[in-house]
Write an enzyme that holds these catalytic residues in place. Structure first.
Site, PDB file in Angstrom:
ATOM      1  N   HIS A 164       0.833  -1.220   0.000  1.00 46.95           N
ATOM      2  CA  HIS A 164       0.000   0.000   0.000  1.00 46.95           C
ATOM      3  C   HIS A 164       0.858   1.257   0.000  1.00 46.95           C
ATOM      4  O   HIS A 164       0.444   2.300   0.498  1.00 46.95           O
ATOM      5  CB  HIS A 164      -0.961   0.020   1.202  1.00 46.95           C
ATOM      6  CG  HIS A 164      -1.731  -1.255   1.375  1.00 46.95           C
ATOM      7  ND1 HIS A 164      -2.979  -1.461   0.824  1.00 46.95           N
ATOM      8  CD2 HIS A 164      -1.415  -2.423   1.993  1.00 46.95           C
ATOM      9  CE1 HIS A 164      -3.403  -2.671   1.118  1.00 46.95           C
ATOM     10  NE2 HIS A 164      -2.465  -3.287   1.822  1.00 46.95           N
ATOM     11  N   SER A 285      16.476  21.054 -15.392  1.00 47.02           N
ATOM     12  CA  SER A 285      15.295  21.848 -15.735  1.00 47.02           C
ATOM     13  C   SER A 285      15.766  23.146 -16.374  1.00 47.02           C
ATOM     14  O   SER A 285      16.831  23.661 -16.036  1.00 47.02           O
ATOM     15  CB  SER A 285      14.496  22.140 -14.469  1.00 47.02           C
ATOM     16  OG  SER A 285      13.728  23.315 -14.638  1.00 47.02           O
ATOM     17  N   LYS A 291      17.154  21.146 -10.181  1.00 52.17           N
ATOM     18  CA  LYS A 291      16.470  19.919 -10.602  1.00 52.17           C
ATOM     19  C   LYS A 291      17.397  18.889 -11.239  1.00 52.17           C
ATOM     20  O   LYS A 291      18.291  19.216 -11.990  1.00 52.17           O
ATOM     21  CB  LYS A 291      15.359  20.246 -11.616  1.00 52.17           C
ATOM     22  CG  LYS A 291      14.128  20.879 -11.037  1.00 52.17           C
ATOM     23  CD  LYS A 291      13.398  20.029 -10.004  1.00 52.17           C
ATOM     24  CE  LYS A 291      12.611  18.895 -10.631  1.00 52.17           C
ATOM     25  NZ  LYS A 291      11.478  19.350 -11.436  1.00 52.17           N
ATOM     26  N   GLU A 298      10.890   8.033 -16.515  1.00 55.19           N
ATOM     27  CA  GLU A 298       9.568   8.607 -16.807  1.00 55.19           C
ATOM     28  C   GLU A 298       9.118   8.252 -18.214  1.00 55.19           C
ATOM     29  O   GLU A 298       7.952   7.918 -18.453  1.00 55.19           O
ATOM     30  CB  GLU A 298       9.618  10.133 -16.688  1.00 55.19           C
ATOM     31  CG  GLU A 298       9.845  10.645 -15.285  1.00 55.19           C
ATOM     32  CD  GLU A 298      10.163  12.132 -15.315  1.00 55.19           C
ATOM     33  OE1 GLU A 298       9.269  12.927 -15.624  1.00 55.19           O
ATOM     34  OE2 GLU A 298      11.327  12.505 -15.057  1.00 55.19           O
TER      35      GLU A 298
END
Ligand code: ARG
Length: 467
Positions: A164, A285, A291, A298
């Protein structure tokens, strides 16, 4: 690329059509813009077909030789990028045939005896599908190897295992990575099954009903490394199950790869921090200087939908299609090619990311601190001492609540405090909740205990060593 199609015209097989027949629709109906990719399979099929025609006496030895030499020359043109494909010749099959006649004269026109493009394209797809199954299985093995290497390098690391998405019980980092190797092994098996079932040869089915000429379909199948001809010529030209099976195997593989990708995204976050992706597999970024994005993972996650999409597209194309060949089936090629390229691209990039990522043991240890993820073992200890498990579970839940209310840890409680919660609760029992102690006791088959994980490492090493 020079084997790209050119402008429309009458084409090689005008047949009953008048001059310019079909030319207005060629840009829409032609498959050469994508099926040029089948040239190796098409040429191999044609060589074997020509030899078979020679064996049964439909071609002379000299004719076979000239045809095979012509096909070899065409292959060299493809390899050199000089083959001039024409849109008016529709597809790879007619483009090759036209070029063959240009190169060796009218004898080239004998090659298509006892054959139709319907059995020809089906054959090409069988050969292509088999090669694709092998290539993807090998790429999956490469990802297994990268995971195995990380598992071996970090074989002492312990981190929280989740259910979970909540800390559940501590597990070995190696076991977590090896779970993906197990999934990938099933993928390799599925790809092997798809490879096996793509092993029938449709040659000899001709358009759909077979041929009146005395072909040797069994010989030509063996010549091409296939198991044998189809039992039914109508099935032979209509079957694309083997493409569906391959796309289904790719899709399940992408499910696995997307799950791994998602974990890598989570693990790269500040909240988890269990890995640091190598700079080579991350991006920055354009606005936020701090970043470091796990783009590779992804995109693997993102491209998964595209592979499922190709499976569903082809299922939908084939659904309710009457026998036998229909042009709808031409759509099998963009589906398979795109899915194949996507799967291979994902496997290659993810393998690189996994091979170069840096695990962060200090973050794994910190995540386990005070997370109570070892307390199942305290309850187990009470149960071993004769306390009914439900009562043991309640006592340990009470212990956790007490700690949470007072900002303390179970090991900080003194014997009297523990005994107040349950008379059999002792500091020795509480020590069982320590992560490495918890892990060490998970000795059931396939469990996370170091000796069980060592067995899993051996098993996976065996898989990775065998192609
Ligand atoms: N280009 C077609 C395909 O990819 C092969 C030709 C099939 N035969 C025909 N009569 N159109 O499926």
């Amino acid at each position: 690329m020079s084997h790209k199609a050119q402008e429309p015209g009458a084409g090689i097989h005008g047949g009953r059509l008048g001059p310019g027949g079909g030319s207005r629709a060629k840009a829409f109906t032609a498959s050469i813009p994508f099926d040029h990719r089948l040239y190796r399979e098409d040429l191999a099929g044609s060589r074997a077909h020509a030899r078979m025609l020679g064996r049964v006496g439909l071609l002379t030895g000299t004719e076979v030789e000239r045809i095979v030499q012509g096909l070899d020359a065409i292959e060299r043109e493809f390899e050199a990028g000089t083959f001039q494909a024409r849109l008016e010749d529709e597809d790879i099959h007619l483009n090759v045939e036209r070029r063959l006649v240009e190169l060796i004269g009218p004898v080239g026109g004998k090659l298509h005896m006892a054959r139709s493009r319907n059995d020809q394209v089906a054959l090409d797809m069988h050969l292509f599908a088999r090669a694709a199954a092998r290539t993807v299985a090998e790429a999956a093995r490469g990802l297994q190897r990268a995971l195995l290497d990380q598992a071996e390098a970090g074989r002492d690391l312990v981190l929280p295992g989740y259910t979970h998405l909540q800390h559940a019980q501590p597990v070995m980092w190696a076991q977590h990575l090896l779970a993906y190797c197990c999934m990938l092994q099933r993928d390799r098996e599925r790809l092997g099954d798809a490879w096996r079932r793509a092993g029938r040869s449709p040659l000899g089915a001709a358009a759909l009903a077979g041929t009146s000429l005395p072909v040797d379909s069994a010989w030509v199948a063996t010549e091409l490394g296939l198991e044998g001809p189809y039992a039914n010529s109508m099935d032979a030209v209509s079957d694309r199950d083997f493409v569906l099976e391959l796309l289904a195997a790719f899709s399940v593989l992408m499910v696995h790869v997307s799950r791994l990708a998602e974990e890598l995204v989570l693990w790269s976050s500040r909240e988890f921090g269990f890995i640091e992706p190598d700079d080579a597999y991350a991006t920055g970024s354009s606005i936020m200087p701090q970043k470091k994005n796990p783009d590779v993972a992804e995109l693997v996650r993102g491209k998964t939908g595209r592979v499922f999409g190709q499976l569903v597209a082809l299922l939908t194309t084939l659904k309710a299609l009457p026998l036998a060949y229909h042009s709808d089936m031409q759509e099998d090629k963009p589906a398979l090619f795109d899915a194949l390229d996507t799967v291979l691209g994902c496997l290659e990039a993810l393998t690189g990311m996994v091979a170069t990522m840096h695990p962060r043991p200090e973050r794994m240890a910190a995540a386990l601190e005070g997370d109570f993820s070892g307390v199942t073992d305290v309850a187990d200890g009470l149960a071993q001492a004769g306390v009914p498990f439900r009562a043991a579970h309640a006592a340990v839940a009470h212990l956790v609540r007490t700690c949470l209310e007072n900002g303390r840890q179970p090991q900080d409680l003194d014997p009297a405090e523990l005994a107040a919660i349950h008379p059999l609760l002792t500091p020795a029992l509480v020590a069982r909740a320590e992560p490495s102690a918890v892990v060490a006791t998970r000795r059931s088959p396939g469990g996370t205990a170091p000796e069980r994980v060592a067995e899993q490492l051996d098993l996976v090493r065996g898989w990775v060593e065998r192609p």
